[in-house]
Design an enzyme around this catalytic site. Structure first.
Site, PDB file in Angstrom:
ATOM      1  N   ALA A   1     -13.447  78.434  28.159  1.00 35.22           N
ATOM      2  CA  ALA A   1     -13.486  77.579  26.968  1.00 35.22           C
ATOM      3  C   ALA A   1     -14.805  77.645  26.211  1.00 35.22           C
ATOM      4  O   ALA A   1     -14.833  77.517  24.986  1.00 35.22           O
ATOM      5  CB  ALA A   1     -13.190  76.134  27.368  1.00 35.22           C
TER       6      ALA A   1
ATOM      7  N   ARG B   1     -11.943  69.326  29.300  1.00 40.34           N
ATOM      8  CA  ARG B   1     -12.353  68.237  30.186  1.00 40.34           C
ATOM      9  C   ARG B   1     -13.687  67.570  29.840  1.00 40.34           C
ATOM     10  O   ARG B   1     -14.094  66.645  30.513  1.00 40.34           O
ATOM     11  CB  ARG B   1     -12.413  68.746  31.637  1.00 40.34           C
TER      12      ARG B   1
ATOM     13  N   ILE C   1      -6.170  80.321  25.375  1.00 39.03           N
ATOM     14  CA  ILE C   1      -4.821  80.574  24.856  1.00 39.03           C
ATOM     15  C   ILE C   1      -4.826  80.585  23.328  1.00 39.03           C
ATOM     16  O   ILE C   1      -3.794  80.400  22.689  1.00 39.03           O
ATOM     17  CB  ILE C   1      -3.830  79.522  25.395  1.00 39.03           C
ATOM     18  N   ASP C   2      -6.002  80.838  22.744  1.00 39.85           N
ATOM     19  CA  ASP C   2      -6.180  80.686  21.292  1.00 39.85           C
ATOM     20  C   ASP C   2      -6.123  81.987  20.506  1.00 39.85           C
ATOM     21  O   ASP C   2      -6.307  81.984  19.293  1.00 39.85           O
ATOM     22  CB  ASP C   2      -7.517  79.994  21.014  1.00 39.85           C
TER      23      ASP C   2
ATOM     24  N   HIS D   1      -3.472  82.939  30.953  1.00 42.39           N
ATOM     25  CA  HIS D   1      -2.637  81.742  30.898  1.00 42.39           C
ATOM     26  C   HIS D   1      -1.685  81.757  29.710  1.00 42.39           C
ATOM     27  O   HIS D   1      -1.095  80.722  29.378  1.00 42.39           O
ATOM     28  CB  HIS D   1      -3.504  80.481  30.860  1.00 42.39           C
TER      29      HIS D   1
ATOM     30  N   HIS E   1      15.153  75.633  17.593  1.00 45.40           N
ATOM     31  CA  HIS E   1      15.382  76.932  16.972  1.00 45.40           C
ATOM     32  C   HIS E   1      16.468  76.804  15.909  1.00 45.40           C
ATOM     33  O   HIS E   1      17.609  76.442  16.218  1.00 45.40           O
ATOM     34  CB  HIS E   1      15.793  77.954  18.044  1.00 45.40           C
ATOM     35  N   HIS E   2      16.130  77.118  14.672  1.00 46.00           N
ATOM     36  CA  HIS E   2      17.080  76.897  13.580  1.00 46.00           C
ATOM     37  C   HIS E   2      18.285  77.831  13.665  1.00 46.00           C
ATOM     38  O   HIS E   2      19.325  77.561  13.077  1.00 46.00           O
ATOM     39  CB  HIS E   2      16.383  77.054  12.223  1.00 46.00           C
TER      40      HIS E   2
ATOM     41  N   CYS F   1      19.823  78.993  16.744  1.00 48.26           N
ATOM     42  CA  CYS F   1      20.781  78.696  17.816  1.00 48.26           C
ATOM     43  C   CYS F   1      20.707  77.261  18.319  1.00 48.26           C
ATOM     44  O   CYS F   1      21.512  76.855  19.146  1.00 48.26           O
ATOM     45  CB  CYS F   1      20.591  79.671  18.983  1.00 48.26           C
TER      46      CYS F   1
ATOM     47  N   THR G   1     -17.466  79.626  31.269  1.00 43.22           N
ATOM     48  CA  THR G   1     -16.509  78.957  32.148  1.00 43.22           C
ATOM     49  C   THR G   1     -17.207  78.475  33.407  1.00 43.22           C
ATOM     50  O   THR G   1     -18.117  79.141  33.923  1.00 43.22           O
ATOM     51  CB  THR G   1     -15.340  79.891  32.534  1.00 43.22           C
TER      52      THR G   1
END
Length: 231
Positions: free
Chosen positions: A23, A35, A100-101, A116, A142-143, A145, A183
């Site tokens: 992060a 955190r 995850i960005d 991740h 989901h438009h 289905c 990290t």
């Protein structure tokens, strides 16, 4: 020679560099960590539940409303992401990130494992179709289905991608230098990747606080941003 100078020398001499990022690499781009006192978990009673498979399946509204707060599409790569990309000019740079960005991808880095997952990779849990993130941020249904759309990230109660694990292990075994940046290196199994490096390969750590590591390592205490600014 100072520890900072030694670290820079090791980075420049290595032909295959494997970097493990967390992060602290993304916070200079305006993305909060999880955190700290200003992190996304601060003040929440049970934040892990909000990012769990159970919450997604049983309370999708609650999951979705919290999950949307993790998106920062306006965020741009900072000097750390850019310098790692620039290092590819004369060496192989492998990146294994907890983040995850997608900022390493935005910077153009070639070899990135999203350990991740990636918030911006969304799909329908019913039909399996890929869904543009813009559509997901408007609705989690989901438009086409009517299925439930989710980001392709590893939630609590879910297992890691086998491909991410195998690619990460390969990156560690081929490294001539391992760098850990931004990290605390406490999240398992991410932190266990260190055991796959070759015994003779040095480790450089750049973090605001020292980390607990069984392996011998060169510790550079400070912000990763400052370190890479002068790399």
């Amino acid at each position: 020679m100072s520890d900072v100078e030694k670290a820079r020398q090791l980075i420049h001499e290595a032909e295959v560099l494997t970097v493990l990022t967390g992060a602290g690499v993304s916070t200079p781009s305006g993305i909060p960590d999880y955190r700290s006192l200003t992190g996304v978990y601060h003040g929440l009673e049970n934040p892990e539940y909000l990012l769990s498979h159970t919450c997604l399946m049983t309370e999708p509204d609650k999951f979705y409303n919290f999950n949307k707060s993790l998106y920062h599409p306006e965020a741009e790569p900072n000097v750390i992401h850019r310098k790692l990309k620039q290092l590819e000019a004369d060496k192989t740079v492998n990146i294994i990130t907890q983040n995850i960005d997608q900022l390493h991808h935005k910077a153009g880095s070639t070899n990135v494992v999203d350990f991740h997952g990636n918030l911006y990779d969304c799909y329908c849990t019913s039909c399996g179709a890929s869904v543009p993130v813009e559509e997901y941020l408007e609705s989690y249904w989901h438009h086409e289905c009517g299925g439930l759309v989710r980001p392709n990230v590893v939630l609590y109660e879910e297992g890691l991608s086998q491909e991410a694990i195998s690619r990460s292990v390969q990156m560690m075994t081929e490294a001539e230098l391992v760098m850990i940046a931004g990290t605390s290196f406490q999240v398992v199994p991410f932190s266990t990747l260190i055991q796959y490096k070759r015994p003779d390969v040095p480790v450089v750590v750049v973090n605001r606080e020292p980390i607990y590591l069984f392996e011998p390592h060169l510790m550079v205490t400070g912000s990763a941003e400052d370190f890479f600014e002068k790399l």
